[in-house]
Scaffold this motif. Structure first.
Motif, PDB file in Angstrom:
ATOM      1  N   VAL A  34      -5.052 -11.974   5.275  1.00 36.48           N
ATOM      2  CA  VAL A  34      -6.003 -12.685   4.429  1.00 36.48           C
ATOM      3  C   VAL A  34      -6.146 -14.139   4.879  1.00 36.48           C
ATOM      4  O   VAL A  34      -5.159 -14.862   4.987  1.00 36.48           O
ATOM      5  CB  VAL A  34      -5.567 -12.632   2.949  1.00 36.48           C
ATOM      6  CG1 VAL A  34      -6.564 -13.388   2.077  1.00 36.48           C
ATOM      7  CG2 VAL A  34      -5.438 -11.184   2.484  1.00 36.48           C
ATOM      8  N   THR A  37      -9.316 -16.050  -0.209  1.00 38.14           N
ATOM      9  CA  THR A  37      -9.570 -15.236  -1.393  1.00 38.14           C
ATOM     10  C   THR A  37     -10.125 -16.174  -2.460  1.00 38.14           C
ATOM     11  O   THR A  37     -10.543 -17.290  -2.147  1.00 38.14           O
ATOM     12  CB  THR A  37      -8.299 -14.503  -1.855  1.00 38.14           C
ATOM     13  OG1 THR A  37      -8.623 -13.632  -2.953  1.00 38.14           O
ATOM     14  CG2 THR A  37      -7.196 -15.450  -2.265  1.00 38.14           C
ATOM     15  N   GLY A  69      -6.141 -10.990  -7.448  1.00 38.57           N
ATOM     16  CA  GLY A  69      -7.092 -11.357  -6.398  1.00 38.57           C
ATOM     17  C   GLY A  69      -7.996 -10.191  -6.064  1.00 38.57           C
ATOM     18  O   GLY A  69      -7.544  -9.182  -5.515  1.00 38.57           O
ATOM     19  N   GLU A  71     -11.157 -10.311  -4.273  1.00 41.98           N
ATOM     20  CA  GLU A  71     -11.930 -10.325  -3.032  1.00 41.98           C
ATOM     21  C   GLU A  71     -11.168 -11.039  -1.923  1.00 41.98           C
ATOM     22  O   GLU A  71     -10.259 -11.830  -2.177  1.00 41.98           O
ATOM     23  CB  GLU A  71     -13.280 -10.998  -3.265  1.00 41.98           C
ATOM     24  CG  GLU A  71     -13.196 -12.343  -3.950  1.00 41.98           C
ATOM     25  CD  GLU A  71     -14.510 -12.752  -4.572  1.00 41.98           C
ATOM     26  OE1 GLU A  71     -15.558 -12.366  -4.036  1.00 41.98           O
ATOM     27  OE2 GLU A  71     -14.490 -13.476  -5.588  1.00 41.98           O
ATOM     28  N   PHE A  72     -11.563 -10.746  -0.696  1.00 40.66           N
ATOM     29  CA  PHE A  72     -10.853 -11.316   0.453  1.00 40.66           C
ATOM     30  C   PHE A  72     -11.790 -11.427   1.647  1.00 40.66           C
ATOM     31  O   PHE A  72     -12.818 -10.745   1.751  1.00 40.66           O
ATOM     32  CB  PHE A  72      -9.657 -10.429   0.847  1.00 40.66           C
ATOM     33  CG  PHE A  72     -10.070  -9.065   1.340  1.00 40.66           C
ATOM     34  CD1 PHE A  72     -10.379  -8.853   2.675  1.00 40.66           C
ATOM     35  CD2 PHE A  72     -10.188  -7.997   0.463  1.00 40.66           C
ATOM     36  CE1 PHE A  72     -10.799  -7.609   3.129  1.00 40.66           C
ATOM     37  CE2 PHE A  72     -10.604  -6.754   0.901  1.00 40.66           C
ATOM     38  CZ  PHE A  72     -10.908  -6.555   2.244  1.00 40.66           C
ATOM     39  N   CYS A  96     -10.800  -5.584  -3.406  1.00 39.65           N
ATOM     40  CA  CYS A  96      -9.554  -4.835  -3.604  1.00 39.65           C
ATOM     41  C   CYS A  96      -9.698  -3.897  -4.801  1.00 39.65           C
ATOM     42  O   CYS A  96     -10.232  -4.303  -5.840  1.00 39.65           O
ATOM     43  CB  CYS A  96      -8.392  -5.790  -3.870  1.00 39.65           C
ATOM     44  SG  CYS A  96      -8.104  -6.994  -2.572  1.00 39.65           S
ATOM     45  N   ALA A 103      -5.480  -9.713  -3.345  1.00 42.35           N
ATOM     46  CA  ALA A 103      -5.564 -10.498  -2.112  1.00 42.35           C
ATOM     47  C   ALA A 103      -5.015 -11.909  -2.225  1.00 42.35           C
ATOM     48  O   ALA A 103      -5.160 -12.693  -1.281  1.00 42.35           O
ATOM     49  CB  ALA A 103      -7.020 -10.556  -1.660  1.00 42.35           C
ATOM     50  N   GLN A 104      -4.381 -12.260  -3.328  1.00 42.38           N
ATOM     51  CA  GLN A 104      -3.794 -13.593  -3.421  1.00 42.38           C
ATOM     52  C   GLN A 104      -2.424 -13.585  -2.751  1.00 42.38           C
ATOM     53  O   GLN A 104      -1.386 -13.860  -3.358  1.00 42.38           O
ATOM     54  CB  GLN A 104      -3.743 -14.038  -4.883  1.00 42.38           C
ATOM     55  CG  GLN A 104      -5.141 -14.270  -5.445  1.00 42.38           C
ATOM     56  CD  GLN A 104      -5.198 -14.499  -6.931  1.00 42.38           C
ATOM     57  OE1 GLN A 104      -4.161 -14.506  -7.604  1.00 42.38           O
ATOM     58  NE2 GLN A 104      -6.391 -14.675  -7.477  1.00 42.38           N
ATOM     59  N   VAL A 128     -16.031 -14.910   0.498  1.00 43.87           N
ATOM     60  CA  VAL A 128     -15.362 -14.391  -0.701  1.00 43.87           C
ATOM     61  C   VAL A 128     -16.325 -14.510  -1.893  1.00 43.87           C
ATOM     62  O   VAL A 128     -16.078 -15.230  -2.860  1.00 43.87           O
ATOM     63  CB  VAL A 128     -14.018 -15.109  -0.964  1.00 43.87           C
ATOM     64  CG1 VAL A 128     -12.971 -14.625   0.007  1.00 43.87           C
ATOM     65  CG2 VAL A 128     -14.159 -16.624  -0.875  1.00 43.87           C
TER      66      VAL A 128
END
Length: 328
Positions: A34, A37, A69, A71-72, A96, A103-104, A128
């Motif tokens: 990643v 995010t 999270g 989106e990435f 995700c 995604a964090q 993102v």
């Protein structure tokens, strides 16, 4: 790997950035390194465990997921044995699934159906944008927005609102955006045909009616906006509304089959990431970034989003920007 770990519901103070096991991709998954995010309203709601009834799905006493999270944007690190369309080093972006860790973190595993190649020429932090765009697209599809329709979007400066203005213009609609004074130029730059400053005038008293009125922030009501609707117009919202009244009215609307008030529920992501990629490459959709934080300061990002003052998206630079650009 470093990750923002959340083991209980609470304030941003419960978030701890610490080491976590690096995930391994299943046969139909990609392991993503990643680069960027985001933190959004959904993350903040999950952190607080609100609304309470959602804990049936997210975990009754503590979150089922320890890493949030949605989106990435990043690079493929490894692929499962069933994946042939991507290889390590490919630049990708996506969403995700809600039932797995997000995604964090420095790495995340995602299924193929939620990923697409990065739009050409777009940096990681500007990719993102999928959560807001996906929700906005869900609403526009549910109401059946078509060329020639008129739509008023209340709260057109947030992640969903900025995305909805752009997607509604792509659909060929005439768009009226309702924002605060400081966001007037932004709404115009996104393509809105008309912009109303709700701090200077009561937008519900304009001498005009619309096919659709959308509350993109959950802060207005059907009863306040109904005079803006044409006889067969629809009021849609992305949230339950003040006192959950929009949710209750939507349920009653469904029971009576009037379908005049709706809160669309997002479905499967299949195909949407590629669709948005095409719009971004064509210059018809762009990110609106409010501010950015490093992963180490992600709790501060949550605190800012909870002020409900953000414009567009709040980016988390998981990989330092200089390193990210070097790898691009």
């Amino acid at each position: 790997m470093k990750a923002a770990i959340i083991t209980r519901y609470g304030s941003p103070d419960v978030i701890a950035v610490r080491d976590a096991p690096k995930p391994k991709p299943a046969r139909d998954q990609l392991l993503i390194r990643v680069h960027a995010t985001a933190v959004g309203r959904t993350d903040c709601g999950l952190l607080r465990g609100r609304p309470f009834f959602m804990r049936v799905f997210t975990g009754l006493f503590r979150p089922r997921r320890s890493i949030f999270g949605i989106e990435f944007a990043g690079e493929v690190e490894a692929v499962g044995r069933a994946i042939t369309s991507f290889k390590p080093g490919d630049r990708v972006f996506g969403l995700c699934p809600s039932r797995s860790n997000g995604a964090q973190a420095e790495y995340v595993c995602v299924p193929l159906r939620t990923v697409a190649a990065m739009p050409a020429g777009v940096p990681f932090d500007e990719a993102v944008v999928l959560e807001g765009a996906f929700y906005a697209n869900t609403v526009l599809k549910r109401i059946g927005l078509k060329p020639g329709h008129t739509i008023l979007i209340y709260g057109a400066s947030g992640a969903i609102g900025t995305a909805m203005v752009q997607l509604a213009k792509v659909a060929g609609a005439a768009v009226t955006a309702v924002v605060a004074t400081r966001h007037l130029a932004l709404a115009k730059s996104l393509g809105a045909d008309r912009v109303i400053d709700y701090t200077a005038e009561d937008f519900t008293r304009i001498a005009e009616t619309f096919d659709f009125v959308v509350d993109a922030v959950g802060k207005t009501t059907y009863f306040r906006c109904r005079k803006l609707l044409k006889p067969d117009g629809i009021f849609a919202a992305t949230d339950m509304g003040p006192g959950a009244q929009t949710l209750l009215l939507a349920l009653w609307s469904a029971i009576t089959r009037s379908n005049r008030i709706i809160i669309p529920v997002p479905g499967r992501i299949d195909g949407f990431v590629d669709f948005l990629k095409g719009l971004m490459e064509a210059g018809r959709f762009r990110a609106v970034i409010d501010r950015r934080y490093p992963l180490a300061a992600i709790a501060d990002a949550y605190r800012f989003v909870e002020t409900e003052q953000k414009v567009g998206i709040v980016v988390i630079d998981v990989m330092p920007v200089a390193d990210s650009e070097q790898g691009a």
